[in-house]
Write a protein that holds these residues in place. Structure first.
Motif, PDB file in Angstrom:
ATOM      1  N   ASP A   2       1.049  -1.013   0.382  1.00  0.00           N
ATOM      2  CA  ASP A   2      -0.246   0.028   0.047  1.00  0.00           C
ATOM      3  C   ASP A   2       0.601   1.202  -0.154  1.00  0.00           C
ATOM      4  O   ASP A   2       1.666   1.427   0.817  1.00  0.00           O
ATOM      5  CB  ASP A   2      -1.292   0.213   1.468  1.00  0.00           C
ATOM      6  N   SER A  24      -8.107   4.139   8.462  1.00  0.00           N
ATOM      7  CA  SER A  24      -9.610   4.094   8.557  1.00  0.00           C
ATOM      8  C   SER A  24     -10.227   3.182   8.297  1.00  0.00           C
ATOM      9  O   SER A  24      -9.552   1.992   8.211  1.00  0.00           O
ATOM     10  CB  SER A  24     -10.681   5.165   7.462  1.00  0.00           C
ATOM     11  N   ASN A  25     -11.867   2.691   8.572  1.00  0.00           N
ATOM     12  CA  ASN A  25     -12.494   0.849   8.857  1.00  0.00           C
ATOM     13  C   ASN A  25     -11.829   0.053   6.958  1.00  0.00           C
ATOM     14  O   ASN A  25     -11.438  -0.555   6.919  1.00  0.00           O
ATOM     15  CB  ASN A  25     -13.609   1.250   8.868  1.00  0.00           C
ATOM     16  N   GLU A  26     -11.608   1.343   6.027  1.00  0.00           N
ATOM     17  CA  GLU A  26     -11.075   0.695   5.373  1.00  0.00           C
ATOM     18  C   GLU A  26      -9.482   0.316   4.770  1.00  0.00           C
ATOM     19  O   GLU A  26      -9.786  -0.769   4.733  1.00  0.00           O
ATOM     20  CB  GLU A  26     -11.173   1.989   3.845  1.00  0.00           C
ATOM     21  N   PHE A  27      -8.677   0.639   5.991  1.00  0.00           N
ATOM     22  CA  PHE A  27      -7.867  -0.116   6.191  1.00  0.00           C
ATOM     23  C   PHE A  27      -7.852  -1.055   6.087  1.00  0.00           C
ATOM     24  O   PHE A  27      -7.381  -2.448   6.298  1.00  0.00           O
ATOM     25  CB  PHE A  27      -7.160   0.655   7.422  1.00  0.00           C
ATOM     26  N   GLU A  29     -10.570  -3.730   6.683  1.00  0.00           N
ATOM     27  CA  GLU A  29     -11.727  -4.135   5.469  1.00  0.00           C
ATOM     28  C   GLU A  29     -10.113  -4.681   4.563  1.00  0.00           C
ATOM     29  O   GLU A  29     -10.416  -5.992   3.575  1.00  0.00           O
ATOM     30  CB  GLU A  29     -11.892  -3.451   4.989  1.00  0.00           C
ATOM     31  N   GLY A  30      -8.253  -4.145   4.021  1.00  0.00           N
ATOM     32  CA  GLY A  30      -8.243  -4.912   3.395  1.00  0.00           C
ATOM     33  C   GLY A  30      -7.234  -6.282   4.377  1.00  0.00           C
ATOM     34  O   GLY A  30      -6.627  -6.943   3.825  1.00  0.00           O
ATOM     35  N   ASP A  32      -9.432  -8.691   5.771  1.00  0.00           N
ATOM     36  CA  ASP A  32     -10.056  -9.481   6.193  1.00  0.00           C
ATOM     37  C   ASP A  32     -10.915  -9.095   7.852  1.00  0.00           C
ATOM     38  O   ASP A  32     -10.633 -10.702   8.283  1.00  0.00           O
ATOM     39  CB  ASP A  32     -10.082 -11.024   5.332  1.00  0.00           C
ATOM     40  N   ALA A  38     -15.248   0.109  12.778  1.00  0.00           N
ATOM     41  CA  ALA A  38     -15.018   0.904  12.536  1.00  0.00           C
ATOM     42  C   ALA A  38     -13.786   1.394  13.150  1.00  0.00           C
ATOM     43  O   ALA A  38     -12.900   1.192  14.287  1.00  0.00           O
ATOM     44  CB  ALA A  38     -15.623   2.173  12.846  1.00  0.00           C
ATOM     45  N   SER A  40     -11.105   5.092  13.666  1.00  0.00           N
ATOM     46  CA  SER A  40     -10.368   6.304  13.591  1.00  0.00           C
ATOM     47  C   SER A  40      -9.101   6.722  13.957  1.00  0.00           C
ATOM     48  O   SER A  40      -8.894   7.468  14.878  1.00  0.00           O
ATOM     49  CB  SER A  40     -11.711   7.027  13.715  1.00  0.00           C
TER      50      SER A  40
END
Length: 172
Positions: A2, A24-27, A29-30, A32, A38, A40
């Protein structure tokens, strides 16, 4: 790798270099990771080349939202942790090297052009979360709490249960 959490080694001259990232939460999600609902987080890293390696001081603070182990409702946990690492070039020796100056030693291959801190951020963030995460007494979801008592057994009226006739069967 990344690109967001990279410290480029080719441009790293002597002195201290500062990096800042927001996570953030997208990190998560990568990775799994289903336990993080969530996030921050704010990450500040300082890198400096030292002889045959690079010292990185990383500060992570913010919040992570995880499910409560009792009621499965969302709960916010504060994250406030530090990572002090020494990245050394070469092959990791057979006999592990002890921490140097209180720093964890991480080996990276010779000729590597960048240090990716994403795994460090992930690991240290989750290590700061307690193993068991439950709301404070009385803060769990009221609907779920109605069905649980402190011992974890059903608190629903026993006379409504088809098993009510078995109550006290083994009491003596």
């Amino acid at each position: 790798m990344d690109e967001s959490y990279i410290i480029p080694l080719n441009d790293l001259k002597s002195g201290v270099h500062a990096y800042c990232w927001d996570v953030s939460n997208e990190f998560f999600e990568g990775y799994d990771n289903v336990k993080v609902n969530a996030a921050s987080l704010h990450v500040e890293a300082q890198a400096s080349r030292k002889g045959s390696g690079v010292d990185v001081d990383c500060r992570i603070d913010g919040t992570i939202m995880v499910p409560c182990d009792r009621c499965l409702g969302d709960m916010v946990i504060d994250v406030d942790t530090d990572a002090t690492l020494r990245f050394r070039f070469g092959q990791e020796p057979e006999i592990p090297v002890e921490e140097e100056d209180g720093r964890e030693v991480v080996w990276i291959p010779e000729g590597e052009t960048a240090i990716d801190l994403s795994q460090v951020i992930y690991d240290y963030s989750l290590l700061s979360v307690p193993i068991q995460h439950c709301h404070a007494e009385g803060e769990c979801d009221s609907v779920v709490s109605r069905y649980l008592n402190p011992s974890g057994e059903s608190a629903v009226e026993m006379s409504d249960s088809p098993f009510a006739s078995l109550k006290g069967l083994f009491d003596k």
